[in-house]
Design an enzyme around this catalytic site. Sequence first.
Site, PDB file in Angstrom:
ATOM      1  N   PRO A   1       0.666   2.579  -2.945  1.00 57.62           N
ATOM      2  CA  PRO A   1      -0.261   1.157  -3.063  1.00 57.62           C
ATOM      3  C   PRO A   1      -1.437   1.465  -2.188  1.00 57.62           C
ATOM      4  O   PRO A   1      -1.716   2.178  -1.321  1.00 57.62           O
ATOM      5  CB  PRO A   1       0.480   0.336  -1.855  1.00 57.62           C
ATOM      6  CG  PRO A   1       1.832   1.407  -1.335  1.00 57.62           C
ATOM      7  CD  PRO A   1       1.812   2.309  -2.238  1.00 57.62           C
ATOM      8  N   ASN A   2      -2.423   0.741  -2.828  1.00 58.12           N
ATOM      9  CA  ASN A   2      -3.722   0.453  -2.455  1.00 58.12           C
ATOM     10  C   ASN A   2      -4.733   1.834  -2.584  1.00 58.12           C
ATOM     11  O   ASN A   2      -5.853   1.859  -2.624  1.00 58.12           O
ATOM     12  CB  ASN A   2      -3.979   0.268  -0.832  1.00 58.12           C
ATOM     13  CG  ASN A   2      -3.525  -0.901  -0.496  1.00 58.12           C
ATOM     14  OD1 ASN A   2      -3.683  -2.109  -0.950  1.00 58.12           O
ATOM     15  ND2 ASN A   2      -2.594  -1.184   0.160  1.00 58.12           N
TER      16      ASN A   2
ATOM     17  N   ARG B   1     -13.668   1.196  -0.222  1.00 54.91           N
ATOM     18  CA  ARG B   1     -13.575   0.663   1.099  1.00 54.91           C
ATOM     19  C   ARG B   1     -12.818   1.853   1.833  1.00 54.91           C
ATOM     20  O   ARG B   1     -12.452   2.619   1.460  1.00 54.91           O
ATOM     21  CB  ARG B   1     -12.627  -0.789   1.087  1.00 54.91           C
ATOM     22  CG  ARG B   1     -13.168  -2.038   0.428  1.00 54.91           C
ATOM     23  CD  ARG B   1     -12.677  -3.023   0.746  1.00 54.91           C
ATOM     24  NE  ARG B   1     -12.033  -3.176   1.841  1.00 54.91           N
ATOM     25  CZ  ARG B   1     -10.666  -3.299   2.277  1.00 54.91           C
ATOM     26  NH1 ARG B   1      -9.708  -3.233   1.452  1.00 54.91           N
ATOM     27  NH2 ARG B   1     -10.412  -3.423   3.607  1.00 54.91           N
TER      28      ARG B   1
ATOM     29  N   TYR C   1     -10.810   7.128   4.439  1.00 56.22           N
ATOM     30  CA  TYR C   1     -10.445   8.120   3.163  1.00 56.22           C
ATOM     31  C   TYR C   1     -11.238   8.712   2.379  1.00 56.22           C
ATOM     32  O   TYR C   1     -10.873   9.274   1.497  1.00 56.22           O
ATOM     33  CB  TYR C   1      -9.567   7.038   2.526  1.00 56.22           C
ATOM     34  CG  TYR C   1      -8.461   6.318   3.239  1.00 56.22           C
ATOM     35  CD1 TYR C   1      -7.335   7.156   3.568  1.00 56.22           C
ATOM     36  CD2 TYR C   1      -8.433   5.176   3.397  1.00 56.22           C
ATOM     37  CE1 TYR C   1      -6.233   6.518   4.291  1.00 56.22           C
ATOM     38  CE2 TYR C   1      -7.247   4.427   4.222  1.00 56.22           C
ATOM     39  CZ  TYR C   1      -6.305   5.369   4.595  1.00 56.22           C
ATOM     40  OH  TYR C   1      -5.241   4.786   5.400  1.00 56.22           O
TER      41      TYR C   1
ATOM     42  N   ASN D   1       1.572  10.876  -2.930  1.00 51.80           N
ATOM     43  CA  ASN D   1       1.207  10.226  -1.865  1.00 51.80           C
ATOM     44  C   ASN D   1       1.769   8.868  -1.972  1.00 51.80           C
ATOM     45  O   ASN D   1       1.307   8.042  -2.516  1.00 51.80           O
ATOM     46  CB  ASN D   1      -0.359  10.200  -1.819  1.00 51.80           C
ATOM     47  CG  ASN D   1      -0.958   9.554  -0.634  1.00 51.80           C
ATOM     48  OD1 ASN D   1      -0.212   8.785   0.292  1.00 51.80           O
ATOM     49  ND2 ASN D   1      -2.417   9.527  -0.339  1.00 51.80           N
TER      50      ASN D   1
ATOM     51  N   ALA E   1       1.443   3.641   2.238  1.00 44.59           N
ATOM     52  CA  ALA E   1       2.060   2.808   3.356  1.00 44.59           C
ATOM     53  C   ALA E   1       3.838   2.958   3.212  1.00 44.59           C
ATOM     54  O   ALA E   1       4.326   2.989   4.093  1.00 44.59           O
ATOM     55  CB  ALA E   1       1.783   1.539   3.572  1.00 44.59           C
TER      56      ALA E   1
ATOM     57  N   HIS F   1       5.996   5.347   5.428  1.00 49.76           N
ATOM     58  CA  HIS F   1       6.675   4.732   6.666  1.00 49.76           C
ATOM     59  C   HIS F   1       7.644   3.871   6.746  1.00 49.76           C
ATOM     60  O   HIS F   1       8.355   3.315   7.692  1.00 49.76           O
ATOM     61  CB  HIS F   1       5.332   4.281   7.416  1.00 49.76           C
ATOM     62  CG  HIS F   1       4.284   5.342   7.395  1.00 49.76           C
ATOM     63  ND1 HIS F   1       4.089   6.421   7.600  1.00 49.76           N
ATOM     64  CD2 HIS F   1       2.941   4.639   7.002  1.00 49.76           C
ATOM     65  CE1 HIS F   1       2.815   6.977   7.429  1.00 49.76           C
ATOM     66  NE2 HIS F   1       2.200   5.875   6.911  1.00 49.76           N
TER      67      HIS F   1
ATOM     68  N   ASP G   1      15.384   8.188  -1.545  1.00 47.03           N
ATOM     69  CA  ASP G   1      16.574   8.248  -2.306  1.00 47.03           C
ATOM     70  C   ASP G   1      16.137   8.747  -3.506  1.00 47.03           C
ATOM     71  O   ASP G   1      16.907   9.579  -4.250  1.00 47.03           O
ATOM     72  CB  ASP G   1      17.211   7.194  -2.263  1.00 47.03           C
ATOM     73  CG  ASP G   1      17.939   6.869  -0.711  1.00 47.03           C
ATOM     74  OD1 ASP G   1      18.072   7.718  -0.143  1.00 47.03           O
ATOM     75  OD2 ASP G   1      18.722   5.745  -0.602  1.00 47.03           O
TER      76      ASP G   1
ATOM     77  N   GLU H   1       4.638  16.146  -0.255  1.00 45.96           N
ATOM     78  CA  GLU H   1       4.172  14.774   0.162  1.00 45.96           C
ATOM     79  C   GLU H   1       2.735  15.384   0.582  1.00 45.96           C
ATOM     80  O   GLU H   1       2.524  16.024   1.239  1.00 45.96           O
ATOM     81  CB  GLU H   1       5.094  14.334   1.161  1.00 45.96           C
ATOM     82  CG  GLU H   1       4.363  13.095   1.800  1.00 45.96           C
ATOM     83  CD  GLU H   1       5.237  12.663   3.335  1.00 45.96           C
ATOM     84  OE1 GLU H   1       6.459  12.982   3.204  1.00 45.96           O
ATOM     85  OE2 GLU H   1       4.673  12.024   3.920  1.00 45.96           O
TER      86      GLU H   1
ATOM     87  N   HIS I   1      -1.128  13.466   2.117  1.00 43.80           N
ATOM     88  CA  HIS I   1      -1.752  12.447   2.753  1.00 43.80           C
ATOM     89  C   HIS I   1      -3.309  12.680   2.802  1.00 43.80           C
ATOM     90  O   HIS I   1      -3.725  14.023   3.307  1.00 43.80           O
ATOM     91  CB  HIS I   1      -1.256  11.971   4.241  1.00 43.80           C
ATOM     92  CG  HIS I   1      -0.022  11.502   3.948  1.00 43.80           C
ATOM     93  ND1 HIS I   1       0.287  10.115   3.476  1.00 43.80           N
ATOM     94  CD2 HIS I   1       1.240  11.996   4.275  1.00 43.80           C
ATOM     95  CE1 HIS I   1       1.591  10.167   3.533  1.00 43.80           C
ATOM     96  NE2 HIS I   1       2.223  11.079   3.706  1.00 43.80           N
TER      97      HIS I   1
ATOM     98  N   SER J   1      -5.316  11.423   5.224  1.00 39.26           N
ATOM     99  CA  SER J   1      -5.572  11.477   6.469  1.00 39.26           C
ATOM    100  C   SER J   1      -4.550  12.119   7.298  1.00 39.26           C
ATOM    101  O   SER J   1      -3.513  12.602   6.623  1.00 39.26           O
ATOM    102  CB  SER J   1      -5.757   9.920   7.086  1.00 39.26           C
ATOM    103  OG  SER J   1      -4.426   9.371   6.898  1.00 39.26           O
TER     104      SER J   1
ATOM    105  N   ARG K   1      -2.669   9.477  13.830  1.00 37.98           N
ATOM    106  CA  ARG K   1      -3.082   8.054  13.553  1.00 37.98           C
ATOM    107  C   ARG K   1      -2.297   7.161  14.330  1.00 37.98           C
ATOM    108  O   ARG K   1      -1.342   7.791  15.523  1.00 37.98           O
ATOM    109  CB  ARG K   1      -3.341   7.666  12.303  1.00 37.98           C
ATOM    110  CG  ARG K   1      -4.230   8.413  11.475  1.00 37.98           C
ATOM    111  CD  ARG K   1      -4.511   8.230  10.147  1.00 37.98           C
ATOM    112  NE  ARG K   1      -4.850   6.701  10.003  1.00 37.98           N
ATOM    113  CZ  ARG K   1      -4.967   6.023   8.890  1.00 37.98           C
ATOM    114  NH1 ARG K   1      -4.622   6.585   7.792  1.00 37.98           N
ATOM    115  NH2 ARG K   1      -5.442   4.781   8.587  1.00 37.98           N
TER     116      ARG K   1
ATOM    117  N   ARG L   1       2.564   5.364  11.807  1.00 35.83           N
ATOM    118  CA  ARG L   1       2.184   6.376  10.899  1.00 35.83           C
ATOM    119  C   ARG L   1       2.781   7.759  11.071  1.00 35.83           C
ATOM    120  O   ARG L   1       2.852   8.396  10.096  1.00 35.83           O
ATOM    121  CB  ARG L   1       0.768   6.606  10.603  1.00 35.83           C
ATOM    122  CG  ARG L   1       0.185   5.241   9.936  1.00 35.83           C
ATOM    123  CD  ARG L   1      -1.201   5.461   9.616  1.00 35.83           C
ATOM    124  NE  ARG L   1      -2.230   4.217   9.682  1.00 35.83           N
ATOM    125  CZ  ARG L   1      -2.130   3.213   8.751  1.00 35.83           C
ATOM    126  NH1 ARG L   1      -1.433   3.212   7.328  1.00 35.83           N
ATOM    127  NH2 ARG L   1      -2.975   2.059   9.023  1.00 35.83           N
TER     128      ARG L   1
END
Length: 149
Positions: free
Chosen positions: A9-10, A17, A22, A73, A76, A79, A86, A97, A99, A101, A106, A110
Amino acid sequence: MRIHILNGPNLNLLGTREVAIYGKQTLGDIDARLAEVAEELGVEVDSYQSNHEGALIDAIHRQRGRADGLIINPGAFTHTSVALRDAIDAVQIPTVEVHLSNIHARETFRHHSFLAPVCLGQIAGFGPASYELALRALVEALRDRGEPS
Ligand code: CA2
């Protein structure tokens, strides 16, 4: 060898932004760089982004018998999502995995990843280069395991 890249997401908003956290690159820029690295390594990559947990789970399931490795990635959902963890565990496709950042530097919420224990490893904190590092590490790990190139 086929590597599938998943973004949560995002991440479709990258480059528009929150550039201080990021960076300026868009997801399209990151995909373009991964395509170059894939060509250099002699592997195939494709990618998928969704803002929906169930769609990401379906996308992981679709890779059964297709992808040799996954790079994710989870945004959110890192977390929060036992369901994504699963799904990765269920398909038994080696997964890295990533990220942008350094999640460990942070906010406390997170620091924990539900996915990390079912992944080969985690790369965090290198901006867009996290994806490139993940691709190189995953391909090397799969070749070490004797996956056909
Ligand atoms: O550092 C990462 O890659 C994250 O997975 C990014 C997630 C965050 O929730 C994780 O803790 C760490 C957030 C992605 C949001 O991306 C945006 C991009 C542009 C504008 C706003 C959000």
